[in-house]
Design a protein around this motif. Structure first.
Motif, mmCIF file in Angstrom:
data_model
loop_
_atom_site.group_PDB
_atom_site.id
_atom_site.type_symbol
_atom_site.label_atom_id
_atom_site.label_comp_id
_atom_site.label_asym_id
_atom_site.label_seq_id
_atom_site.Cartn_x
_atom_site.Cartn_y
_atom_site.Cartn_z
ATOM 1 N N UNK A 146 17.779 -6.258 -10.141
ATOM 2 C CA UNK A 146 17.008 -6.384 -11.382
ATOM 3 C C UNK A 146 15.987 -5.251 -11.547
ATOM 4 N N UNK A 147 15.317 -4.856 -10.467
ATOM 5 C CA UNK A 147 14.251 -3.845 -10.632
ATOM 6 C C UNK A 147 14.646 -2.471 -10.100
ATOM 7 N N UNK A 148 15.723 -2.400 -9.308
ATOM 8 C CA UNK A 148 16.119 -1.108 -8.738
ATOM 9 C C UNK A 148 15.261 -0.692 -7.549
ATOM 10 N N UNK A 149 14.336 -1.566 -7.123
ATOM 11 C CA UNK A 149 13.462 -1.199 -6.006
ATOM 12 C C UNK A 149 14.183 -1.375 -4.668
ATOM 13 N N UNK A 150 13.805 -0.540 -3.719
ATOM 14 C CA UNK A 150 14.414 -0.609 -2.389
ATOM 15 C C UNK A 150 14.063 -1.949 -1.733
ATOM 16 N N UNK A 151 15.005 -2.493 -0.955
ATOM 17 C CA UNK A 151 14.803 -3.826 -0.360
ATOM 18 C C UNK A 151 14.289 -3.785 1.071
ATOM 19 N N UNK A 152 14.571 -2.690 1.790
ATOM 20 C CA UNK A 152 14.252 -2.702 3.228
ATOM 21 C C UNK A 152 13.409 -1.497 3.641
ATOM 22 N N UNK A 153 12.533 -1.736 4.605
ATOM 23 C CA UNK A 153 11.794 -0.642 5.239
ATOM 24 C C UNK A 153 12.789 0.253 5.968
ATOM 25 N N UNK A 159 6.988 0.878 8.827
ATOM 26 C CA UNK A 159 5.778 1.025 8.034
ATOM 27 C C UNK A 159 5.031 2.305 8.422
ATOM 28 N N UNK A 160 4.225 2.823 7.487
ATOM 29 C CA UNK A 160 3.595 4.112 7.720
ATOM 30 C C UNK A 160 2.383 4.020 8.628
ATOM 31 N N UNK A 161 1.902 2.820 8.925
ATOM 32 C CA UNK A 161 0.868 2.706 9.971
ATOM 33 C C UNK A 161 1.129 1.440 10.777
ATOM 34 N N UNK A 162 0.424 1.348 11.914
ATOM 35 C CA UNK A 162 0.709 0.233 12.823
ATOM 36 C C UNK A 162 -0.229 -0.948 12.634
ATOM 37 N N UNK A 163 -0.927 -0.979 11.490
ATOM 38 C CA UNK A 163 -1.842 -2.097 11.245
ATOM 39 C C UNK A 163 -1.039 -3.393 11.170
ATOM 40 N N UNK A 164 -1.637 -4.487 11.638
ATOM 41 C CA UNK A 164 -0.920 -5.763 11.507
ATOM 42 C C UNK A 164 -0.769 -6.137 10.035
ATOM 43 N N UNK A 165 0.444 -6.357 9.604
ATOM 44 C CA UNK A 165 0.673 -6.803 8.221
ATOM 45 C C UNK A 165 1.196 -8.242 8.205
ATOM 46 N N UNK A 166 1.623 -8.698 9.369
ATOM 47 C CA UNK A 166 2.209 -10.037 9.473
ATOM 48 C C UNK A 166 1.148 -11.023 9.961
ATOM 49 N N UNK A 184 0.140 -10.188 4.920
ATOM 50 C CA UNK A 184 -1.275 -10.149 4.573
ATOM 51 C C UNK A 184 -1.539 -9.109 3.485
ATOM 52 N N UNK A 185 -2.298 -9.516 2.465
ATOM 53 C CA UNK A 185 -2.641 -8.588 1.377
ATOM 54 C C UNK A 185 -3.544 -7.456 1.843
ATOM 55 N N UNK A 186 -4.400 -7.752 2.812
ATOM 56 C CA UNK A 186 -5.391 -6.747 3.230
ATOM 57 C C UNK A 186 -4.906 -5.890 4.380
ATOM 58 N N UNK A 187 -3.627 -5.575 4.407
ATOM 59 C CA UNK A 187 -3.064 -4.880 5.564
ATOM 60 C C UNK A 187 -3.410 -3.397 5.618
ATOM 61 N N UNK A 188 -3.899 -2.847 4.506
ATOM 62 C CA UNK A 188 -4.242 -1.426 4.500
ATOM 63 C C UNK A 188 -3.059 -0.522 4.188
ATOM 64 N N UNK A 189 -1.888 -1.101 3.953
ATOM 65 C CA UNK A 189 -0.743 -0.281 3.566
ATOM 66 C C UNK A 189 -0.902 0.090 2.098
ATOM 67 N N UNK A 190 -0.385 1.263 1.692
ATOM 68 C CA UNK A 190 -0.376 1.561 0.252
ATOM 69 C C UNK A 190 0.324 0.433 -0.503
ATOM 70 N N UNK A 191 -0.126 0.180 -1.749
ATOM 71 C CA UNK A 191 0.361 -0.986 -2.488
ATOM 72 C C UNK A 191 1.896 -1.062 -2.576
ATOM 73 N N UNK A 192 2.516 0.058 -2.908
ATOM 74 C CA UNK A 192 3.981 0.033 -3.057
ATOM 75 C C UNK A 192 4.672 -0.316 -1.758
ATOM 76 N N UNK A 193 4.128 0.210 -0.665
ATOM 77 C CA UNK A 193 4.744 -0.076 0.623
ATOM 78 C C UNK A 193 4.513 -1.534 1.019
#
Ligand SMILES: [Zn+2]
Length: 274
Positions: A146-153, A159-166, A184-193
């Motif tokens: 539907x959106x054409x966005x990539x599904x998988x890392x 991920x581009x940094x090792x911060x905990x996102x889970x 987690x929303x506050x993971x520090x990853x760029x929004x798109x990632x």
């Protein structure tokens, strides 16, 4: 959800190297496509990780078969070259699936599926050692219909940094404990990632898979200390908390579980002692 980096360039065989040691019946077809495949691989590298933007190159039916079978029916020499390449990943990444960090990785996934992109059937960066359950869940999917966005890392760069996102949340019940996982929303990853991580997490069914593993782990932990004095149970829990991240990926199910246990230590202890 772990970046495993790229293979050591010195151990990456070229398409020409692999074509030269493929089954004799496919050798001529592969060699005749060397230029087109080489150009496609240059494009892959230029847009990686956004390889979902690529279109497949034009191939005849026999070229397509030769490319797919070069991998599916790979010769012993090709297997050896690929195994040597995979061995250049850091030791910690060699035996744990980068998509889920749950299981060992006996499969070599084609990040862009070879059925749709046969030109990348032997391209090193397109080959990712992953576990069988992730491989099955991923199948031939690449991007959202539907959106054409990539599904998988793409584990070679994300991920581009090792911060905990889970992260996990706990709910204790008499008969057991319910653990659920989220990004987690506050993971520090760029929004798109961050959004991509959510699609990856959802598409691979990671909440259910992590929850099952965590619930079973806590149940067996509880069984192992059943009947022990309260002071021993408390001490054992503290030890588990303090060592939970040793040797584990930041976004593994166990470190995330213990990050959830820390603010709920008293409730966890009460459940273990009940
Ligand atoms: Zn996996």
């Amino acid at each position: 959800m772990r970046c495993i980096g790229a293979y050591d360039d010195a151990a990456v065989p070229s398409f020409a190297d692999l074509a030269a040691v493929s089954a004799p019946s496919r050798r001529a077809a592969l060699k005749s496509m060397q230029k087109e495949v080489g150009a496609a691989c240059v494009k892959y590298e230029a847009v990686c990780p956004d390889v979902h933007q690529l279109g497949a190159i034009a191939t005849t039916a026999s070229e397509r078969t030769a490319l797919i079978e070069a991998y599916d029916k790979r010769s012993a020499a090709i297997k050896r070259l690929l195994a040597k390449m995979i061995d250049t990943l850091p030791a910690a990444d060699l035996d744990l699936c980068p998509y889920c960090s749950l299981d060992t990785n006996p499969d070599l996934d084609h990040f862009l599926p070879k059925a749709r992109f046969p030109e990348f059937s032997l391209h090193s960066r397109n080959l990712v050692p992953i576990c069988t359950p992730c491989n099955r869940k991923k199948a031939n999917a690449v991007k959202s219909k539907t959106t054409g966005q990539r599904l998988f890392l793409h584990p070679s760069v994300e991920p581009s940094n090792n911060a905990p996102v889970l992260e996990a949340s706990l709910s204790f019940k008499k008969q057991g404990v319910s653990v659920s996982y989220y990004i987690d929303d506050g993971s520090g990853l760029p929004q798109e990632e961050g959004e991509l991580v959510r699609r990856h997490f959802s598409r691979l069914g990671l909440n259910a898979r992590y929850s099952r593993r965590a619930q079973s782990y806590l149940a067996s932990f509880k069984a192992s200390i059943a009947g022990k004095p309260n002071v021993v149970v408390a001490r054992t829990l503290k030890q588990k908390i303090s060592t939970s991240s040793f040797g584990e990926p930041a976004n593994g199910w166990r470190p995330a579980l213990f990050r959830a246990i820390v603010p709920n230590e008293a409730a966890t202890l009460a459940w273990l002692q009940s």
